[in-house]
Scaffold this motif. Structure first.
Motif, PDB file in Angstrom:
ATOM      1  N   TYR A  86      -7.366  -1.419  -0.129  1.00 23.89           N
ATOM      2  CA  TYR A  86      -6.132  -1.711   0.590  1.00 23.89           C
ATOM      3  C   TYR A  86      -6.450  -2.023   2.053  1.00 23.89           C
ATOM      4  CZ  TYR A  86      -3.338   0.161  -3.292  1.00 23.89           C
ATOM      5  OH  TYR A  86      -2.756   0.375  -4.503  1.00 23.89           O
ATOM      6  N   ASN A 114      -1.840  -4.363  -0.201  1.00 24.45           N
ATOM      7  CA  ASN A 114      -1.419  -3.010   0.122  1.00 24.45           C
ATOM      8  C   ASN A 114      -0.564  -2.510  -1.037  1.00 24.45           C
ATOM      9  OD1 ASN A 114      -2.410  -2.424   2.956  1.00 24.45           O
ATOM     10  ND2 ASN A 114      -1.380  -4.390   3.265  1.00 24.45           N
ATOM     11  N   LYS A 115      -0.131  -1.275  -0.981  1.00 18.94           N
ATOM     12  CA  LYS A 115       0.569  -0.692  -2.130  1.00 18.94           C
ATOM     13  C   LYS A 115       1.890  -1.385  -2.445  1.00 18.94           C
ATOM     14  CE  LYS A 115      -1.355   3.993  -2.114  1.00 18.94           C
ATOM     15  NZ  LYS A 115      -1.030   5.453  -2.030  1.00 18.94           N
TER      16      LYS A 115
END
Length: 282
Positions: free
Chosen positions: A62, A101-102
């Motif tokens: 990430y 990213n998440k």
């Protein structure tokens, strides 16, 4: 000299033997070609697989720039300028880099498109456009990294990116309407053919434009054809129906139904039958 020649011979034989062996690539390359409206889009990328590994947050960290695939950088080519997130991206080729990213990804279109993976030195001046893509969870694991063209319309599409349990997509818009309208206007000022009238009428129908103009054009196209095809008559019936001419719609649908039966086209038989029932003619 004898030993030297033997060594050279052994080296050549070894190289020859190596050149004959072909094995599968661990991340095979893929090439997608898609027409969106009138714009040609080509996507070239390599496809790594999970192979039991956790992908995002592990194999692909990430917050770090990723080549968006494997091997050489992913490359996309647009034949016309497109619009992404309200910003114009000129026609041409771009490397696609992402920062996963998440909950979202940064997606970067980089002007220098022939890098071997990530650029050795990142150059912000080469960033032609940057946008964000929301992350959507997938119900199953996507074993191999996959890129797609989704949600196709005449005016837009979505570049989809899937791997593991993640889907992220970037929508782009193409200048179809401006290109088509310019073409129609120029053609109608000249000597339009039956096919020109037909194509223009269908575009007006499907784009929600002036339906009365579409009706004039489709009727002109049909009148110029010695034997209109059943699928052309089907469009005529739909245009008449949308224009509020129920009688004209029924007449065209009956002719289309007759032609579809003669051609053995079950799909058009059903469509016309359903429409005639809806319009109270059956």
């Amino acid at each position: 000299m004898k030993h030297l020649m033997s060594a050279i011979f052994a080296f050549v034989v070894t190289i020859g033997l190596q050149a004959q062996v072909k094995t599968p690539q661990p991340s095979p390359s893929s090439k997608l070609e898609q027409t969106v409206g009138l714009t040609n889009v080509t996507l070239e990328y390599s496809r790594p697989s999970m192979r039991g590994r956790e992908v995002f947050g592990n194999l692909v960290p990430y917050g770090k720039t990723w080549r968006t695939g494997a091997n050489a950088n992913t490359k996309i080519t647009f034949s016309d300028a497109v619009v992404i997130d309200g910003k114009t991206l000129k026609a041409g080729s771009y490397a696609i880099y992402t920062v996963p990213n998440k909950t979202s990804w940064d997606v970067i279109f980089y002007s220098k498109s022939d890098n071997s993976g990530l650029p050795k030195e990142w150059d912000d001046s080469q960033v032609a456009l940057k946008t964000k893509a929301q992350v959507y969870p997938m119900p199953v694991d996507i074993e191999t990294f996959t890129m797609t063209f989704d949600d196709l319309t005449n005016d837009s599409a979505v570049i989809g990116m899937l791997w593991g349990k993640v889907y992220a997509g970037v929508k782009f818009e193409v200048p179809t309407e401006a290109m088509v309208m310019k073409n129609i206007d120029a053609t109608m000022k000249g000597a339009p053919t039956a096919n020109d009238y037909y194509a223009s009428a269908v575009y007006y129908l499907e784009s929600g434009k002036d339906i009365n103009k579409a009706k004039t054009w489709i009727d002109k196209s049909i009148s110029m054809s010695d034997k209109p095809a059943f699928w052309q008559l089907r469009k005529q019936s739909l245009i008449h129906a949308k224009a509020g001419d129920k009688k004209g719609a029924i007449d065209a649908a009956k002719k289309s139904l007759e032609g579809a039966k003669a051609a053995g086209n079950a799909d058009y038989v059903k469509m016309n039958t359903d429409s005639l029932k809806e319009w109270g003619a059956l």
